[in-house]
Design a protein around this motif. Structure first.
Motif, short mmCIF file in Angstrom:
data_model
loop_
_atom_site.label_atom_id
_atom_site.label_comp_id
_atom_site.label_asym_id
_atom_site.label_seq_id
_atom_site.Cartn_x
_atom_site.Cartn_y
_atom_site.Cartn_z
N GLU A 485 26.09 80.02 14.47
CA GLU A 485 26.66 81.85 14.75
C GLU A 485 26.17 82.82 13.77
OE1 GLU A 485 30.34 84.18 17.47
OE2 GLU A 485 31.56 81.29 16.86
N MET A 486 25.07 83.43 14.09
CA MET A 486 25.14 84.46 12.81
C MET A 486 25.42 85.95 13.16
SD MET A 486 21.71 82.68 11.96
CE MET A 486 21.45 83.58 10.44
N ASP A 487 25.24 87.00 12.07
CA ASP A 487 25.53 87.71 11.64
C ASP A 487 24.22 89.05 11.29
OD1 ASP A 487 26.34 90.96 12.67
OD2 ASP A 487 28.18 90.29 12.17
N PHE A 488 23.51 89.63 11.57
CA PHE A 488 22.59 89.97 10.80
C PHE A 488 22.60 91.90 10.69
CE2 PHE A 488 20.22 87.09 14.05
CZ PHE A 488 20.36 86.10 13.21
N PRO A 489 22.91 92.02 9.42
CA PRO A 489 23.51 93.37 9.38
C PRO A 489 21.27 94.24 9.51
CG PRO A 489 23.23 92.09 6.93
CD PRO A 489 23.35 91.12 8.24
N PHE A 490 21.93 95.63 9.70
CA PHE A 490 20.71 95.62 9.96
C PHE A 490 20.71 97.04 8.47
CE2 PHE A 490 20.06 96.06 14.97
CZ PHE A 490 20.41 94.72 14.73
N ARG A 491 19.14 96.83 8.74
CA ARG A 491 18.77 98.13 7.85
C ARG A 491 17.83 99.10 7.50
NH1 ARG A 491 20.30 93.47 5.46
NH2 ARG A 491 21.76 93.57 3.42
N PHE A 492 17.96 100.38 7.34
CA PHE A 492 17.21 101.53 7.89
C PHE A 492 15.95 100.80 6.45
CE2 PHE A 492 21.19 103.48 8.94
CZ PHE A 492 20.78 104.54 10.11
N ARG A 493 14.59 101.67 7.14
CA ARG A 493 13.54 101.65 6.78
C ARG A 493 13.13 102.80 6.52
NH1 ARG A 493 8.05 97.60 6.61
NH2 ARG A 493 7.65 98.51 9.10
N ALA A 494 12.51 103.37 5.93
CA ALA A 494 11.86 104.32 6.11
C ALA A 494 10.47 104.82 5.05
CB ALA A 494 11.88 106.23 5.38
N THR A 495 9.06 105.19 5.91
CA THR A 495 7.51 104.66 5.84
C THR A 495 7.45 106.35 6.04
OG1 THR A 495 7.59 102.66 7.27
CG2 THR A 495 5.87 103.67 6.64
N LYS A 496 6.53 106.34 4.64
CA LYS A 496 5.88 107.47 4.86
C LYS A 496 4.26 107.17 5.20
CE LYS A 496 4.15 110.67 1.29
NZ LYS A 496 3.67 110.90 -0.39
N TYR A 497 3.62 108.66 5.76
CA TYR A 497 2.76 108.55 6.60
C TYR A 497 1.59 108.80 6.20
CZ TYR A 497 -1.30 109.49 9.10
OH TYR A 497 -2.23 109.71 10.26
N THR A 498 0.43 107.96 6.02
CA THR A 498 -0.75 108.22 5.22
C THR A 498 -2.01 107.88 6.36
OG1 THR A 498 -1.11 105.44 4.66
CG2 THR A 498 0.32 107.23 3.23
N GLY A 499 -2.48 108.85 5.99
CA GLY A 499 -3.61 108.76 7.15
C GLY A 499 -4.79 109.71 7.26
N GLY A 500 -5.93 109.65 8.19
CA GLY A 500 -6.51 111.10 8.71
C GLY A 500 -6.05 112.69 9.09
N PRO A 533 14.51 111.07 2.36
CA PRO A 533 14.13 109.25 3.17
C PRO A 533 13.49 108.63 2.17
CG PRO A 533 12.31 111.10 2.15
CD PRO A 533 13.16 111.98 2.96
N ALA A 534 14.77 109.16 0.98
CA ALA A 534 15.48 107.48 -0.12
C ALA A 534 16.55 106.80 0.15
CB ALA A 534 14.77 107.94 -1.53
N GLU A 535 16.85 107.99 1.22
CA GLU A 535 18.49 107.34 1.62
C GLU A 535 18.49 107.46 2.99
OE1 GLU A 535 20.70 108.60 -2.61
OE2 GLU A 535 20.78 109.52 -1.10
N PRO A 536 18.01 106.82 3.95
CA PRO A 536 18.09 106.97 5.06
C PRO A 536 19.31 106.11 5.93
CG PRO A 536 16.86 104.59 4.86
CD PRO A 536 16.46 106.19 3.32
N GLU A 537 20.40 106.17 5.05
CA GLU A 537 21.13 105.20 5.45
C GLU A 537 22.76 106.62 4.85
OE1 GLU A 537 20.91 104.75 1.17
OE2 GLU A 537 19.90 104.56 2.93
N ALA A 538 22.56 107.67 4.58
CA ALA A 538 23.32 108.73 4.36
C ALA A 538 23.28 109.36 5.15
CB ALA A 538 23.12 109.12 2.74
N TRP A 539 21.62 109.82 6.32
CA TRP A 539 21.69 111.00 6.51
C TRP A 539 21.85 110.37 8.21
CZ3 TRP A 539 20.47 115.83 5.29
CH2 TRP A 539 20.66 116.22 3.93
N PHE A 540 21.51 108.95 8.39
CA PHE A 540 21.52 108.28 9.73
C PHE A 540 22.78 107.78 10.06
CE2 PHE A 540 17.19 109.49 9.25
CZ PHE A 540 16.69 110.27 9.86
N THR A 541 23.34 107.82 11.53
CA THR A 541 24.22 107.20 12.48
C THR A 541 23.97 106.44 13.62
OG1 THR A 541 25.97 108.73 10.64
CG2 THR A 541 26.72 107.20 12.94
N PRO A 542 23.80 104.80 13.37
CA PRO A 542 23.43 104.58 14.93
C PRO A 542 24.76 104.74 15.85
CG PRO A 542 23.52 102.86 12.82
CD PRO A 542 24.20 104.26 12.58
N VAL A 543 23.93 104.79 17.04
CA VAL A 543 25.04 105.38 18.50
C VAL A 543 24.50 105.18 19.34
CG1 VAL A 543 26.31 107.69 17.30
CG2 VAL A 543 23.82 107.92 18.46
#
Length: 584
Positions: A485-500, A533-543
């Motif tokens: 059995e394993m329990d994978f703690p999910f983490r947030f990741r914020a990605t800044k857009y670059t492009g055209g 975006p540097a602290e997404p875990e402080a701003w988003f709650t999974p539901v």
């Protein structure tokens, strides 16, 4: 299941009894280090299970009269019904016969995992009628031989029908293998070979040769044709030099992410010949795609018929990007590399990311597949045409989902991607996997049977590791009855857009939680939100929310009751933005 019945001709490689379900090992200069199941895996629920069931229902909705229209008219027979995508439809009207290939790919592969009387009858009826149309030299496409030398007939359409017949052959239909072998014999002697690779997207035809060679009915001539007709040594040199022109400026008719399927072919040629240059070129190409041509969520930004440059990362629906075909090629190419380099979990990371966030997001219940997977405004409406290239490859990739969960050797099992499932592998190991991934991070593997102690490798996904790098957790001397059995703690990741489509003075950010990509619902686009975006875990709650009669994965944004973040795979008809403008 009928595979041995087609092995009688001289020069055809046979599968040793101990290699049932695996590639014949006598053909190759370089063997795969891992085998993949081609049966014995059953999905028991979850997102993969739901996708597989929807795909079965979608396949059963095909009309044989419409699929066979051009075969019958070419043979001078009555043809009730009309071809699919009649009128403006490009695929079946310009490339007669491709829809039969689409159906056989999806249906044949589905039958590897589960017997279904209705689907089996449909497959057999198609193969039986196709056998009536195959000419003595193996020619089978429903166009005259001069037309065969034009458009995408010798490459795309031939490949699709070849793929479909091979998949049906692996499902136990020996006649399908015979038809595929006949098509290969015709093509290997065709007078189109001197110029076949400069026809429309000609480079894609290589995979039809190498996949046929890989089959039980393969012959060395298939490899010889792949090399003589399709190999582009100068293009391999571009890749080895990390020259981005290899990705978006290939001079063959027009550039396309179809070049990824060419890389599948070169990977196969590496195994057949041992030529190291093929493998090194594939490695360089993978890095270039990941560096400049891959969107957050795993989609491939390079497509066709648009203006492209390295790192363009188009977002708006006026551009062409994130084609589902590209994801099919990407997943199967990374699967090949995983089998060659078992300890490198990154290849599985890429497969998992693309399956969760592109394939599952592209499937529209049991009604079709999105062609392009837009990251802004609304999803692509071309799911209404069930006979596009993306719908065809979507049916096969969805039917292959059980294969992506496990790889194995005689003495080991890799659990690569976790989904509710049970597996009986050819090495004598039976497993049950219980999990709610990708929505939550719990997993339980129960060893139901094992003929001898074996090594079990459990993959720790990247979003669960503190350093963001996946790895295998190895367990030795595993026996029947062992439970992990394993329990994978999910983490947030914020990605800044670059492009055209950057907006001067503004920042655009995408949010991932665990293995899933999320999008902000709302209009107009681009949406403007406020969070750090540097602290997404402080701003988003999974539901978990109930929307339109179904449960969806969502994120609640602190201080904002106007916008809902939803897993991209769960977004249907709503306007959305994966890369909203973010004000701190």
């Amino acid at each position: 299941g009928g595979k041995d019945a087609v092995m009688e001709s001289q020069g055809i490689f046979q599968i040793h009894p101990k290699q049932k379900g695996r590639t014949a090992m006598t053909k190759y200069a370089v063997d795969y280090k891992l085998s993949v199941p081609m049966g014995g895996v059953r999905l028991t629920g979850g997102r993969f299970g739901r996708a597989f069931e929807n795909n079965l229902s979608f396949l059963k909705g095909f009309d044989p009269d419409r699929m066979l229209y051009w075969f019958r008219t070419h043979a001078g027979r009555p043809a009730p019904g009309v071809p699919y995508a009649a009128g403006d439809g490009h695929f079946e009207n310009n490339l007669h016969g491709q829809t039969v290939g689409e159906f056989l790919m999806g249906a044949g592969t589905s039958l590897w995992w589960r017997e279904d009387a209705e689907l089996r009858a449909q497959v057999r009826a198609l193969i039986s009628e196709l056998a009536e149309y195959q000419q003595p030299d193996g020619y089978l496409l429903p166009v005259d031989r001069e037309t065969f030398k034009t458009k995408e007939y010798p490459n795309y359409t031939r490949a699709w029908l070849e793929f479909g017949l091979l998949d049906a052959g692996y499902a136990g239909e020996a006649e399908a293998f015979r038809l595929a072998r006949g098509m290969g014999d015709h093509f290997n002697r065709s007078d189109v070979l001197p110029y076949v690779n400069v026809l429309n997207l000609g480079f894609q035809g290589i995979l039809a040769c190498t996949r046929l060679y890989d089959a039980p009915v393969g012959r060395r001539e298939d490899v010889d044709t792949a090399v003589s007709a399709y190999e582009e040594d100068w293009w391999l040199d571009w890749l080895l030099a990390d020259d981005q022109r290899a990705i978006y400026q290939h001079p063959g008719n027009h550039p396309h992410s179809t070049l990824l399927t060419t890389l599948e072919g070169y990977c196969d040629l590496y195994r057949a010949t041992g030529r190291e240059k093929y493998l090194q070129a594939v490695r360089h190409a993978l890095k270039m795609y990941e560096d400049k041509w891959q969107h957050v969520g795993g989609g491939i930004a390079m497509c066709e018929m648009d203006d492209y440059f390295p790192g363009c990362n188009w977002l708006s629906p006026k551009h062409n990007y994130n084609e589902l075909c590209s994801t099919n090629f990407w997943v199967l190419l990374n699967q090949r590399m995983h089998r060659l380099e078992p300890d490198n979990t990154h290849y599985v990371d890429e497969m998992e990311n693309s399956l969760y966030n592109v394939l599952l997001a592209a499937q529209v219940e049991d009604r079709g597949f999105h062609y392009l997977n837009f990251l802004q405004r609304t999803k692509d409406l071309r799911w209404l045409d069930r006979c596009t290239c993306c719908a065809g490859l979507g049916t096969r990739l969805t039917a292959l989902l059980p294969q992506f969960l496990f790889t194995y050797t005689d003495t080991s099992v890799h659990c690569d991607i976790y989904a509710p499932s049970e597996a009986e592998l050819p090495n004598g190991v039976r497993l049950r996997v219980e999990t709610n991934l990708p929505d939550e991070g719990r997993m339980k593997v129960t060893v139901l049977a094992a003929q001898a102690p074996f090594t079990l490798r459990l993959r720790l996904p990247p979003r669960a590791a503190e350093n963001g790098e996946s790895r295998y957790e190895t367990h030795e001397a595993v026996r029947a009855g062992d439970v992990f059995e394993m329990d994978f703690p999910f983490r947030f990741r914020a990605t800044k857009y670059t492009g055209g489509e950057e907006i001067p003075g503004r920042e655009r950010w995408a949010i991932e939680y665990g293995p899933l990509l999320y999008g902000a619902l709302g209009a107009p686009n681009p949406i403007t939100l406020r969070f750090n975006p540097a602290e997404p875990e402080a701003w988003f709650t999974p539901v978990r929310l109930r929307r339109e009669g179904r449960e969806v994965a969502a994120l609640k944004l602190k201080g904002d009751d106007c916008h809902e973040y939803r897993a991209y795979a769960d977004i249907d008809t709503e306007p959305f933005d994966v890369y909203p403008i973010v004000e701190k």
